[in-house]
Motif scaffolding. Sequence first.
Motif: not given
Length: 347
Positions: A332-333, A336-337, A339-340, A343-344
């Motif tokens: 998941t990490y 992720a870009d 920005k994501t 957000e997380i």
Amino acid sequence: MRKFLKTTLVSAVFTFMIGSAYAQLTPLNSDTEQDRINWTELESKLGSFPTLKEGLKIGGVSKTLTNEYWRSLGEGYKNFADKHKVFVAYQAAANEGDQLGQLSIAETMITEGYSALLFSPQTDVNLQPAAEVAQSKNIPVVNVNDAVMPTATHYVGNVQKDNGVRVANWFIEHRAEGGKVAVVEGQPGVFAAKQRTEGFTETINKSGKFEVVASVPANWSREQAYNVATTILQRNPDLIGFYVNNDGMALGVVEAVKAAKLQGKVAVFGTDGISDAYKSILAGELTGTVDSFPVLTGEVAMEVVLRLTAGQKLPRVVTTPQALITLENAKTYSEADAKTIREILSK
């Protein structure tokens, strides 16, 4: 020149010990300092990002560029600086033991007229002389992860003790029967190494089911960590896990575990969240790491120092995020870009 720098360093340490212009400041412990905010609160507590003066020149002084963590931190500096059309120079010592070389870089930036400085010292005191000179000239200085200058007026970084706490809690939850564990420390005398180690040992000892059989420095060196881990495993063949103060050393420990044919029996956790650590986790080798998101940390640090150049008053400490990464969430990490991830981590 080196003799002059050495004299300067010794003099500054002596000055600090007897009291200086910073005597009114309580020696900084970035983990416990009460004058602090979280990185997510910058805009809500300080307002919108200010209009900047033209021609700002920001200098970043890092430990070394041979470690991916510090290269990523510099990437974060550049990301935020470019967004606001600010010039940034990012330089580092040849290696993590070149304290005088790092001090020389910092002193040169001061003489070259940089508007503000971001310091990631190799030890808690080696950049103190430059910081004092800069601040006497009203040049803002922000201490960025992970060594902590006792007289730093501003610091950006994660809660170092929490790195070790998170790993200890993993062992307590996933190895409920307890057992023997060991710590491979970073450089002696560096705040982050001390706090990470204490966070782990204090937390795991409270459970009453674990025995910390060794806690040995490896000076941020992968090779030294391999040798240290090999010795610990030879003396403790029933060891169930290691906590290691950074990922480079943790990967060296993984090699030692594999060489001893104990993979799958001995858990290994690092700290920092470099890409090679993620690859090792996804390959089923490294058990986990505590990611402190260096790119995001660099962006936050640059925002803090630019707010200071605009005359804003900031808390002494701005904390940045961290997360325990294991096989369960590594994909998941890692996918992720930026920005994501923001957000997380903002939730």
